[in-house]
Scaffold this active site. Structure first.
Site, PDB file in Angstrom:
ATOM      1  CG  HIS A 122      -1.751   1.400   0.757  1.00 48.08           C
ATOM      2  ND1 HIS A 122      -3.143   1.071   1.164  1.00 48.08           N
ATOM      3  CD2 HIS A 122      -1.838   2.646   1.840  1.00 48.08           C
ATOM      4  CE1 HIS A 122      -3.762   2.587   1.017  1.00 48.08           C
ATOM      5  NE2 HIS A 122      -2.369   2.864   1.517  1.00 48.08           N
ATOM      6  CD  GLU A 123       1.935   3.186   3.720  1.00 45.80           C
ATOM      7  OE1 GLU A 123       1.590   4.141   3.357  1.00 45.80           O
ATOM      8  OE2 GLU A 123       0.183   3.276   4.461  1.00 45.80           O
TER       9      GLU A 123
ATOM     10  CG  HIS B 286      -0.213   5.992  -0.056  1.00 42.56           C
ATOM     11  ND1 HIS B 286      -0.358   7.182  -1.235  1.00 42.56           N
ATOM     12  CD2 HIS B 286      -0.627   5.381   0.236  1.00 42.56           C
ATOM     13  CE1 HIS B 286      -2.148   6.464  -0.469  1.00 42.56           C
ATOM     14  NE2 HIS B 286      -1.921   6.223   1.012  1.00 42.56           N
TER      15      HIS B 286
HETATM   16 ZN    ZN Z   1      -2.931   5.181   1.797  1.00 38.06          ZN
END
Ligand code: ZN
Length: 510
Positions: free
Chosen positions: A271-272, A275
């Site tokens: 997830h990170e 980003h």
């Molecule tokens: Zn997030």
């Protein structure tokens, strides 16, 4: 690159000013990263002062008369240039930031920050003792200040609009509300159908004892294999995972290790990293300017979820990484085949805590928060009645009873931090990811095959070309229109979720 010949010198001056403003902001981001990763506790008190100083100096520069006149001078010439040229976008986007910065008195900004930091402390204590009454006066002060903040603006239709705008530029309540309503109504029957077949998916392989050094090795290996530019990221450990970019080639990722559940570190790292991949893909020419950022929080979240869920919990990728999990943890994954791992990774269970929620029910957690925020700012809900409203809606949407406020209305930091208008961006991220994924599948017909062979670059390159490199030149609505030729729409996301979970849970085509 297009040119602004008549005002070239002045445009250079603008870039220099914006460079300094950006430096102050990124220096603050680095101090904030350090505070959460490496700072010894003894640094806390003065670190708060350091962060406040950088915030204040940055705000002074951003809202200065000098920047305002420079923008006025450059506007006519840059408006002649193509809308998405660097120069036209630079002046347009900076003007909007300048106007927002000017509208809110620094006294109010300071007060919002000060009260929120006290509220956060009270919230921690209130959560610890599951004592909403302790938090209530702080919440009331936060809301009152946010109402004053809203009053600084006069060009909105709904009092929630200026709050939303801080995270999702130019998005309006009128536009977002029907999207989230449709999302909620589309998901509830699916979640209910899955609940009836809860036993169809077994995720026990992901739970048990997982020594942290082994998890670290596994997760670092997986992140290393993502198409993040070499030498431009690092991965650390924090209580709450996050990603922050010091620049496009200095991406700080963190993850969280849970000795009893390997999924926590694995998917939060993906997830990170999602980003990070977005920030890593922004055109380097935009560095040290306000354009060097994703379109919005919703778009940012769309990409973290793309890499976490569409890729990271997708069948091809999970099958691909199965041998690595089996080698790292033979006791857990030795007897699970790749398909069993895929199913385990996608188990759906209504639960109390948003941060632990699965891909589907997560949106119902957001729906209830968004609706309560609207009711508060529409004066339809007294703050003292918040716990009851929370519990009623949790039962209605998730079918579970909230045993105490710590696991209910007090679970998230957002309202303590004064971040109203933030929650909807999580679900907007899912909706946007659904729309973009549908396009990617069309544009890259062999996408599943590639992902199954560990070839992640074609997807990353396509996303870079269409989305990442443009940074923050366009508003969310403009970017969706450019990508999809239409507005934000829930249908692709709902279709993808129905297809995926009908298959996993054997729901016979519902
Ligand atoms: Zn997030």
């Amino acid at each position: 690159m297009t040119s602004v010949a008549p005002v070239n010198g002045r445009y250079q001056e603008l870039l220099e000013r914006l460079g300094e403003i950006s430096d102050l902001g990124r220096a603050r981001a680095l101090l904030a990263w350090d505070e959460r990763t490496h700072m010894p506790p003894g640094g806390a008190e003065i670190r708060a002062e350091q962060l406040a100083t950088l915030t204040r100096v940055r705000h002074e520069r951003l809202s200065s008369d000098a920047l305002g006149s420079l923008l006025d001078e450059l506007r006519p010439a840059t408006e002649e240039l193509p809308y998405d040229s660097d120069e036209a976008s630079m002046v347009r986007v900076t003007t909007r930031e300048w106007e927002k910065a000017r509208r809110v008195p620094s006294e109010l900004r300071g007060e919002i920050a000060r009260v929120a930091s006290l509220a956060e402390r009270a919230w921690l204590e209130a959560k610890g003792g599951s004592d909403f009454a302790l938090f209530l006066p702080h919440l009331a002060r936060n809301v009152a200040l946010k109402r004053r903040y809203v009053e600084c603006f006069d060009d909105f239709d709904h009092p929630y609009d200026p709050l939303l705008d801080d995270f999702e530029p130019r998005a309006t309540t009128a536009e977002v509300r029907p999207v989230l309503d449709e999302l909620r109504e589309g998901l509830r029957p699916l979640v209910a159908a899955i609940a009836e077949r809860a036993d169809a998916v077994d995720s026990t392989c992901l739970h048990g004892a997982f020594p942290i050094p082994d998890q670290e090795r596994l997760v670092r290996g997986l992140v290393t294999d993502l198409p993040l530019d070499q030498g431009s990221w690092r991965l650390d450990t924090t209580v709450h995972p996050f990603a922050t970019a010091i620049t496009t080639t200095d991406i700080r990722l963190t993850t969280r290790y849970d000795e009893t559940y390997v999924g926590a570190a694995l998917w939060s790292a993906l997830h990170e990293a999602g980003h990070g991949m977005y920030e890593n893909g922004i055109d380097p020419a935009l560095r040290r300017t306000p354009l060097c950022s994703p379109v919005s929080l919703g778009f940012h979240e769309s990409q973290s979820r793309t890499w976490e869920n569409w890729v990271g919990r997708g069948r091809p990728y999970v099958h691909r990484i199965h041998p690595r999990l089996r080698d790292a943890f033979p006791d857990h994954f030795g007897r699970v085949d790749p398909e069993g791992l895929y199913r385990a990774a996608n188990r759906v269970v209504p639960s109390l805590i948003r941060m632990e929620a699965d891909e589907l029910t997560y949106n119902l957690h957001i729906a209830l928060r968004f609706e309560l925020e609207l009711e508060i700012f529409e004066d339809r809900l007294a703050l003292a009645e918040l716990p009851e409203a929370w519990n009623t809606r949790t039962r209605e949407y998730l079918g579970i009873d909230v045993p105490d406020d710590a696991r209910g209305v007090l679970q998230d930091v957002h309202w303590a931090a004064g971040s109203f208008g933030y929650f909807p961006t999580y679900s907007l991220g899912n909706v946007i990811a659904g729309q973009i994924w549908a396009l990617a599948e069309e544009a890259l017909p062999d996408l599943a095959d590639r992902l199954g062979h560990g070839e992640l670059e074609p997807l990353r390159d396509w996303l870079r070309e269409r989305l990442y490199r443009h940074g923050g030149k366009l508003t969310p609505a403009e970017m969706i229109e450019r990508l999809c030729g239409g507005p934000l729409t829930v249908q692709p996301y709902l279709d993808q979720m129905r297809r995926k979970f009908t298959d996993i849970y054997g729901l016979d085509g519902r």
